[in-house]
Scaffold this motif. Structure first.
Motif, mmCIF file in Angstrom:
data_model
loop_
_atom_site.group_PDB
_atom_site.id
_atom_site.type_symbol
_atom_site.label_atom_id
_atom_site.label_comp_id
_atom_site.label_asym_id
_atom_site.label_seq_id
_atom_site.Cartn_x
_atom_site.Cartn_y
_atom_site.Cartn_z
ATOM 1 N N PRO A 309 40.220 23.885 32.940
ATOM 2 C CA PRO A 309 40.466 22.454 33.152
ATOM 3 C C PRO A 309 41.850 22.165 33.715
ATOM 4 C CG PRO A 309 39.491 22.823 31.012
ATOM 5 C CD PRO A 309 39.859 24.158 31.535
ATOM 6 N N VAL A 310 42.766 23.111 33.587
ATOM 7 C CA VAL A 310 44.136 22.859 34.021
ATOM 8 C C VAL A 310 44.434 23.530 35.364
ATOM 9 C CG1 VAL A 310 46.543 23.006 33.342
ATOM 10 C CG2 VAL A 310 44.786 22.820 31.602
ATOM 11 N N LEU A 311 43.944 24.755 35.524
ATOM 12 C CA LEU A 311 44.288 25.527 36.719
ATOM 13 C C LEU A 311 43.027 25.971 37.454
ATOM 14 C CD1 LEU A 311 46.897 27.951 35.154
ATOM 15 C CD2 LEU A 311 47.403 26.052 36.681
ATOM 16 N N PRO A 312 43.085 26.021 38.769
ATOM 17 C CA PRO A 312 41.950 26.585 39.499
ATOM 18 C C PRO A 312 41.962 28.106 39.390
ATOM 19 C CG PRO A 312 43.682 26.011 41.028
ATOM 20 C CD PRO A 312 44.174 25.603 39.671
ATOM 21 N N LEU A 313 40.833 28.714 39.732
ATOM 22 C CA LEU A 313 40.771 30.169 39.753
ATOM 23 C C LEU A 313 40.278 30.631 41.102
ATOM 24 C CD1 LEU A 313 39.148 31.075 36.323
ATOM 25 C CD2 LEU A 313 41.487 31.465 37.006
ATOM 26 N N ASN A 314 40.792 31.752 41.524
ATOM 27 C CA ASN A 314 40.337 32.358 42.765
ATOM 28 C C ASN A 314 39.337 33.449 42.390
ATOM 29 O OD1 ASN A 314 40.110 34.007 45.080
ATOM 30 N ND2 ASN A 314 42.035 33.169 45.840
ATOM 31 N N ALA A 315 38.044 33.104 42.504
ATOM 32 C CA ALA A 315 37.004 33.948 41.924
ATOM 33 C C ALA A 315 36.977 35.347 42.534
ATOM 34 C CB ALA A 315 35.643 33.281 42.092
ATOM 35 N N PHE A 316 37.118 35.431 43.848
ATOM 36 C CA PHE A 316 37.008 36.742 44.489
ATOM 37 C C PHE A 316 38.044 37.709 43.939
ATOM 38 C CE2 PHE A 316 36.219 39.905 47.524
ATOM 39 C CZ PHE A 316 37.425 40.325 48.071
ATOM 40 N N TRP A 317 39.317 37.301 43.984
ATOM 41 C CA TRP A 317 40.364 38.223 43.531
ATOM 42 C C TRP A 317 40.299 38.444 42.035
ATOM 43 C CZ3 TRP A 317 42.143 41.348 46.810
ATOM 44 C CH2 TRP A 317 42.328 40.958 48.151
ATOM 45 N N LEU A 318 39.788 37.437 41.316
ATOM 46 C CA LEU A 318 39.656 37.586 39.869
ATOM 47 C C LEU A 318 38.708 38.741 39.548
ATOM 48 C CD1 LEU A 318 40.537 36.326 37.201
ATOM 49 C CD2 LEU A 318 38.451 34.985 37.228
ATOM 50 N N VAL A 319 37.601 38.777 40.266
ATOM 51 C CA VAL A 319 36.640 39.853 40.027
ATOM 52 C C VAL A 319 37.278 41.212 40.318
ATOM 53 C CG1 VAL A 319 34.494 40.866 40.847
ATOM 54 C CG2 VAL A 319 34.608 38.432 40.390
ATOM 55 N N ILE A 320 38.002 41.277 41.442
ATOM 56 C CA ILE A 320 38.668 42.547 41.784
ATOM 57 C C ILE A 320 39.621 42.967 40.657
ATOM 58 C CG2 ILE A 320 40.145 43.715 43.440
ATOM 59 C CD1 ILE A 320 37.928 42.903 45.027
ATOM 60 N N GLU A 321 40.432 41.991 40.207
ATOM 61 C CA GLU A 321 41.412 42.311 39.164
ATOM 62 C C GLU A 321 40.718 42.749 37.879
ATOM 63 O OE1 GLU A 321 43.237 38.524 39.311
ATOM 64 O OE2 GLU A 321 44.944 39.184 40.519
ATOM 65 N N PHE A 322 39.617 42.081 37.561
ATOM 66 C CA PHE A 322 38.903 42.454 36.342
ATOM 67 C C PHE A 322 38.337 43.863 36.439
ATOM 68 C CE2 PHE A 322 37.978 39.952 32.577
ATOM 69 C CZ PHE A 322 38.815 38.879 32.773
ATOM 70 N N ILE A 323 37.832 44.195 37.621
ATOM 71 C CA ILE A 323 37.302 45.550 37.797
ATOM 72 C C ILE A 323 38.412 46.571 37.606
ATOM 73 C CG2 ILE A 323 36.304 47.158 39.472
ATOM 74 C CD1 ILE A 323 34.732 44.824 40.623
ATOM 75 N N LEU A 324 39.575 46.275 38.185
ATOM 76 C CA LEU A 324 40.696 47.209 38.038
ATOM 77 C C LEU A 324 41.084 47.365 36.570
ATOM 78 C CD1 LEU A 324 42.918 46.101 41.051
ATOM 79 C CD2 LEU A 324 41.855 48.334 40.731
ATOM 80 N N MET A 325 41.171 46.229 35.856
ATOM 81 C CA MET A 325 41.553 46.291 34.443
ATOM 82 C C MET A 325 40.521 47.048 33.621
ATOM 83 S SD MET A 325 44.498 44.904 33.865
ATOM 84 C CE MET A 325 44.395 45.046 32.096
ATOM 85 N N SER A 326 39.258 46.782 33.887
ATOM 86 C CA SER A 326 38.212 47.487 33.135
ATOM 87 C C SER A 326 38.300 48.983 33.391
ATOM 88 C CB SER A 326 36.821 46.989 33.535
ATOM 89 O OG SER A 326 36.776 45.603 33.528
#
Lengths: 344, 145, 438
Positions: A309-326
Motif C-alpha cells: 500500500p505504500v510502495l510500488p514493486l517491480n515484479a520482474f526484478w523481484l522474481v529474479i531477486e527472489f530466485i537468487l535468494m532462494s
C-alpha cells in the motif's frame, strides 16, 4: 551442488553484488523490492537460528537431531547485513527523511540497523561454535543470541516496516514481528525434517519426532499469532482514532489488500490450526510440508500487505531477486557441513 | 465366581493380564483397578478410544454458536449505537463466543465424564471399595462393558 | 524423586503418610496464622459493608481518578490466578514433570485468587446488591448488557475462568480424595467418600478420566492467555495515553504469570518447610520455577522498553508527556520501585546459585509481588490522573476503606489457602505416584 566454504563465500558475494547492482543501477529505484526481500529473508534466516537457540536454552531434545541444519543459516545474517547497506541508496522510500527527527534520520537508521545485524551475526557465530562443540557456555550464548535476535528483529519491525507508515505506530508491532520470525523458523525446521526423511538421511525415528514436535509448536504459534494479531486489530478498531485506523483503513477498503488480509488469516492461522490439530496430521509428511510451505507463503503475503500500500514493486526484478535468494538459501542448506566446518 | 488377582508391582500385574488374555479370557469380563492410570492396560485389553471427545466437541461447538448467535440477536433486539461502532460488532463478539466455547466445552466434557464413568456411584459412596496401592485384576461372570 | 532401590509400594505408602501427617490436627501456630488472616478477612468484609451503607464517597476514588486501588486489586488477583493454571494445565501439555509437586497447591491458589478477584468488581460497583445486572438475562426493562464493553467481556472471561479452574482442580483431586478416604473414619470418611464420588480406580474410570484431564488442560490453556488479555483490554479499549496501546494483552499476560509464579513461591516455600515436604519439592523444582519467573520478567521488561520508546517515536505530545509523568511525576517513587522489583532484581536469577537458594527466592518473590501490585497501580492511576485536558488533572491517594479492603483480600486468600492445606491433600498424590513408577 557441493561447494567448499571459500566457494560459498564467493558465490554469496557475487549474489550480493548482483542484487546491489539491480537495486542501484539497473532499476530506477524508489520501489519496495529490496525492502521486501530483506524483511522476508531476514525472518527466514534469523528464525531457524533462534529456534536452535531456544532449543539449546530449554535443553530440549526436540530439535537436537536437526541442530546442524538450523545453524547452517547463520552466516546468511552477515549476508543480510551487507545487502541492507544498499538501502542507503533508496532512502526516499521513507517519508520521514524529509523531517528532522532524533531517531528517524538516515545515518542513525543505517548505522544502528547495520550494527545490530552484524552483532546478530557475531553472536550467532559464537552460539553455533559453542553449541556444536558442546561447550558448557552454550546455554548462556544461546540466551545472548535470543536477546540480540529479539532486539534486532524488533528494530527491523519498527525501523524498516512500521516507519513506512510514519507517524503511525503500534507497540504490538515489533512483538508480532519477531514472533513471526520464530514461527517461520519452526516451519523451516519442519521442512528440513521432511527433506531429511525423504532423502533417508539420519535416524528416521528421531527425525520423524522432530517433524512432529515442530508441527506441534507451529500449531501453538498459529494460535499465539492469531491472538496477537487480533489483539492489535481490536485495540485500533475499538479506539477508532483516525491516525491509528489509517493503517487498516486503506488495507481493508481496497483490493487486493482486502483479500490479502483474509488470506493472511487463513494461511497463518486457520490452515495450521485445522491442519495440524490431529496427531496423525502432525506425523504425516504430506500435511506438515504442505502447511509449512503455506506458512512461508503466508509470511510473504503479510510483508506485501505491509509494503504494497505504500510502495510500488517491480515484479520482474523481484522474481529474479527472489530466485537468487532462494538459491543461496538452498546452497547453504545443502552445504551445511562445509558451512559449519569452521565451528567444529 | 469372582476371581481376583492382586499385585504389588505394575509389571507383575501387566504380565498376568497378558497371560489371561492369551489364555482366552474375554477382555469384556476383566475389570482392573489401579492406583494411577496405566496406559498399557488399554492396549492389552484392546479398549476402544474413549468417546469423551464427542462430548467435548459438541460442547465447544454449542458454546461457539450460542456465543455468536446470542450476542448478535441481543444486539439487534436492542439496537443502540455504541461508540460509533456497528450494531453487530463481530470483533467484540469474538471474545464472548471464545469464552463460551471454552466454558460449554469444559462443563459438557465434565458432565460427559460423569455419565461415561457412571460416577457418582452412590453404593460405593456408602461402602467404599479400597484397593490401596495394589494393582487388581478381577474376572467377572457376566459382561462388564 | 523416588530413590532407585526403593520399592514402589513402600514409596507410595511413605508418600501417603507424609501427606496425611500434613493434614493432622494443627499446631497452635497454624491457629494463630489462621486467626490473623481471618481477622483481616473479616475486617475487609466489615469495611465493605460500611462502604455499602455510607456510599463510595468514603473511598479515595474521585474525579478524574475513578479507578484506583479496587481495580488494581482486581487485576492483581486475576493475574495471580493465571500462574496456577499455567503450572497445572500448560506444563501438563508440555509434559514437564516438575509441575507434579506444584500443581495441586497452584490450582488451589488459582481458584482462591479468582474468587478474591471476583469480589472486586462487586465492591467497586458501589450498589453491590445490583451485581446481577452484569449478566445478560431477559428482563422487564427489555434491555441487554453491552456486549461491546470490555467490562462485560470481563464478566464472561472471569466466570468461565473460575468455572473451568474449579472443575479442573476438583477433577484432579477425585483420585486423591479417594486415597484420603481410606485413612479416615466417621463423619470425615463420609465427606471424603461423597466428594470422591465412590471412586475405585477401575479401568473405566481411569480411561475417561485421562481424556477429561487432557481436554480440561487444553481448555484451560487458552484461558491463561485470553482472560488476562480481556482484563488488559479494560484499559486498552480506552483512548487515554498509557492505556491505549496494542501491546497490553501479551504484556499483561506475561505480567500475570510473573506475579502468579512469585505468589506460588511465596506460598510453597513456607508450606514445604512447615509440612516437611523437602524430599518431594526439591531445589531442582525451584530452579525450574524460577526460570519461568526470569523469562516472564524479561517479557515485562521488553514491554516497558517498547512502550516508552514508541511513545517518543511518533511525535504524539500526549504520549510523550504521559510517559515523562510516569517517570518523573507524582507517582515516580512507585514507578522506580516497580522497575527495581520487576526488572532489576529478577535479572539476578540468571545466576544459577541464586535460583537454587530458597531463602533468596522467598524474599525475591515478596519483592515481585509488591512490584507487580505497584505496576497495576501506576498504570491505572497515572493515566487517569493526567490525561488530555489540564483542567481535569488530579491526584489519587487511597483512603482507609481501600487499604482495609485490600488487606481483607489478602486475608481472604490466605485464609482459604490455610484451610486448604489442612483439609485437602497439598500434593497431587496420584501424579507423583505415576511419575515415580516411570
Amino acid at each position: 551442488m557441493n561447494l567448499s566454504y571459500r566457494n560459498l563465500a564467493i558465490v554469496s558475494i557475487v549474489v550480493i553484488v548482483i542484487i546491489g547492482l539491480i537495486e542501484t543501477v539497473v532499476k530506477i529505484g524508489g520501489d519496495g523490492n529490496l525492502l521486501l526481500l530483506l524483511s522476508f529473508w531476514s525472518a527466514l534466516i534469523q528464525g531457524p537460528v533462534a529456534v536452535a537457540a531456544a532449543a539449546e536454552v530449554s535443553r530440549g531434545k526436540w530439535a537436537q537431531p536437526m541442530k546442524r541444519e538450523l545453524l547452517a543459516f547463520y552466516p546468511l545474517i552477515l549476508f543480510v547485513a551487507l545487502l541492507f547497506l544498499f538501502i542507503s541508496f533508496q532512502m526516499d522510500i521513507y517519508k520521514w527523511t524529509e523531517i528532522q527527527h532524533r531517531w528517524l534520520n538516515k545515518s542513525f537508521f543505517i548505522s544502528r540497523n547495520f550494527v545490530l545485524l552484524l552483532l546478530s551475526f557475531f553472536v550467532a557465530h559464537l552460539f553455533a561454535r559453542a553449541s556444536l562443540q558442546q561447550k558448557k557456555s552454550s546455554q548462556l550464548v544461546a540466551v545472548l543470541y535470543l536477546f540480540v535476535f529479539v532486539i534486532s528483529q524488533s528494530l527491523i519491525a519498527v525501523d524498516w516496516i512500521m516507519s513506512l507508515e510514519y507517524p503511525w505506530m503500534s507497540t504490538m508491532f515489533p512483538a508480532i514481528y519477531f514472533m513471526e520470525s520464530f514461527y517461520v523458523g519452526l516451519a523451516i525446521l519442519a521442512l528440513m525434517a521432511v527433506v531429511t526423511l525423504r532423502q533417508k538421511l539420519g535416524n528416521k525415528v528421531e527425525v520423524k519426532k522432530v517433524m512432529r514436535d515442530a508441527a506441534l509448536f507451529m500449531f501453538g504459534f498459529a494460535l499465539a499469532w492469531a491472538g496477537l494479531y487480533y489483539g492489535q486489530f481490536l485495540v485500533i478498531w475499538y479506539g477508532n482514532i483516525p491516525w491509528e485506523t489509517s493503517f487498516f483503513g486503506i488495507r481493508m477498503e481496497y483490493s487486493p489488500f482486502k483479500e490479502m488480509m483474509t488470506l493472511i488469516i487463513v494461511i497463518l492461522f486457520i490452515v495450521p490450526f485445522v491442519g495440524l490439530i490431529s496427531r496423525k496430521a502432525k506425523e504425516s509428511i504430506a500435511v506438515v510440508s504442505f502447511v509449512s510451505i503455506l506458512v512461508l507463503i503466508g509470511l510473504l503475503i503479510e510483508r506485501l500487505f505491509y509494503i504494497l500500500p505504500v510502495l510500488p514493486l517491480n515484479a520482474f526484478w523481484l522474481v529474479i531477486e527472489f530466485i537468487l535468494m532462494s538459491a543461496i538459501f538452498w546452497l547453504f542448506f545443502k552445504n551445511r557441513e562445509q558451512v559449519l566446518r569452521i565451528d567444529k | 465366581m469372582k476371581n481376583q488377582y492382586r499385585f504389588d508391582e505394575k509389571h507383575q500385574f501387566l504380565e498376568k493380564l497378558e497371560n489371561l488374555i492369551k489364555d482366552g479370557v474375554s477382555s469384556k469380563k476383566i475389570i482392573t483397578y489401579t492406583p494411577y492410570p496405566v496406559h498399557e492396560v488399554e492396549h492389552i485389553l484392546k479398549v476402544k478410544a474413549s468417546p469423551l471427545r464427542f462430548f467435548t466437541l459438541i460442547g465447544a461447538l454449542a458454546g461457539l454458536l450460542f456465543g455468536f448467535l446470542f450476542t448478535i440477536w441481543a444486539s439487534l433486539d436492542w439496537p443502540i449505537i455504541r461508540g460509533g461502532k456497528p450494531i453487530v460488532a463481530l470483533p467484540a463478539f469474538i471474545i464472548i463466543a471464545f469464552e463460551l466455547t471454552v466454558l460449554f466445552g469444559g462443563v459438557i466434557s465434565f458432565i460427559g465424564y460423569l455419565l461415561l464413568s457412571r460416577l457418582p456411584d452412590f453404593s460405593k459412596i456408602q461402602n467404599p471399595e479400597e484397593y490401596g496401592n495394589q494393582f487388581v485384576i478381577q474376572i467377572q461372570d457376566g459382561e462388564t462393558r | 524423586m523416588k530413590p532407585e532401590n526403593m520399592k514402589e509400594l513402600e514409596y507410595n505408602s511413605i508418600l501417603e503418610q507424609d501427606i496425611l501427617d500434613a493434614m493432622r490436627k494443627p499446631h497452635p501456630i497454624y491457629w494463630l496464622a489462621l486467626f490473623i488472616c481471618a481477622s483481616f478477612f473479616v475486617l475487609g468484609m466489615i469495611t465493605w459493608v460500611i462502604q455499602m451503607l455510607k456510599g463510595m464517597g468514603i473511598a479515595g476514588i474521585n474525579n478524574p481518578v475513578g479507578w484506583g486501588v479496587y481495580i488494581t486489586d482486581f487485576v492483581f488477583w486475576v493475574g495471580i490466578a493465571h500462574s496456577g493454571t499455567l503450572i497445572s494445565a500448560v506444563l501438563f501439555l508440555f509434559r514437564a514433570k516438575f509441575r507434579n509437586v506444584f500443581n495441586r497447591s497452584a490450582e488451589a491458589m488459582t481458584v482462591f485468587a479468582v474468587m478474591t478477584a471476583g469480589l472486586f468488581p462487586l465492591i467497586h460497583l458501589g450498589r453491590s446488591w445490583l451485581f446481577y445486572w452484569l449478566f445478560p438475562y431477559p428482563n422487564q426493562r427489555q434491555l441487554w448488557v453491552n456486549f461491546q464493553s470490555p467490562l462485560v467481556w470481563d464478566v464472561f472471561a472471569v466466570s468461565t475462568y473460575f468455572t473451568i479452574s474449579a472443575i479442573f482442580w476438583y477433577v484432579g483431586m477425585v483420585p486423591d480424595l479417594a486415597i484420603i478416604r481410606r485413612f479416615t473414619s466417621g463423619i470425615r470418611k463420609k465427606i471424603y467418600s461423597f466428594f470422591s464420588l465412590g471412586w475405585t480406580g477401575s479401568l473405566k474410570q481411569w480411561r475417561h478420566y485421562t481424556r477429561l484431564y487432557m481436554f480440561l488442560a487444553a481448555f484451560a490453556t487458552p484461558l491463561v492467555i485470553s482472560v488476562h488479555s480481556v482484563v488488559s483490554w479494560d484499559f486498552a479499549m480506552s483512548i487515554i495515553p498509557g492505556w491505549h496501546t496494542t501491546i497490553f494483552a501479551p504484556y499483561f499476560v506475561a505480567g500475570a504469570i510473573f506475579s502468579g509464579t512469585a505468589m506460588v513461591l511465596t506460598l510453597i516455600i513456607p508450606m514445604r518447610k512447615i509440612f516437611r515436604m523437602e524430599k518431594y519439592i526439591t531445589v531442582d523444582h525451584f530452579d525450574k520455577i524460577s526460570k519461568i519467573l526470569l523469562f516472564t520478567s524479561l517479557i515485562v521488561a521488553y514491554s516497558y522498553v517498547v512502550e516508552f520508546a514508541l511513545a517518543f517515536y511518533g511525535g504524539h505530545k500526549f504520549e510523550e508527556s504521559h510517559f515523562l509523568y510516569r517517570l518523573l511525576g507524582d507517582y515516580r517513587y512507585l514507578y522506580w520501585l516497580m522497575v527495581l522489583c520487576n526488572v532489576i532484581l529478577p535479572f539476578t536469577l540468571f545466576v544459577g546459585k541464586l535460583r537454587r537458594n530458597i531463602p533468596y527466592l522467598f524474599v525475591l518473590s515478596l519483592f515481585v509481588n509488591v512490584g507487580m501490585w505497584l505496576e497495576r497501580f501506576v498504570i491505572i492511576v497515572s493515566s487517569l490522573a493526567k490525561d488530555f485536558d489540564p483542567y481535569n488533572w488530579g491526584i489519587y491517594i487511597p483512603r482507609w476503606p481501600e487499604v482495609f479492603i485490600t488487606l481483607g483480600s489478602f486475608g481472604m486468600f490466605f485464609t482459604f489457602f490455610l484451610i486448604f492445606t489442612k483439609v485437602l491433600p497439598i500434593l497431587s498424590l496420584t501424579e507423583i505416584k505415576e511419575e515415580a513408577a516411570e
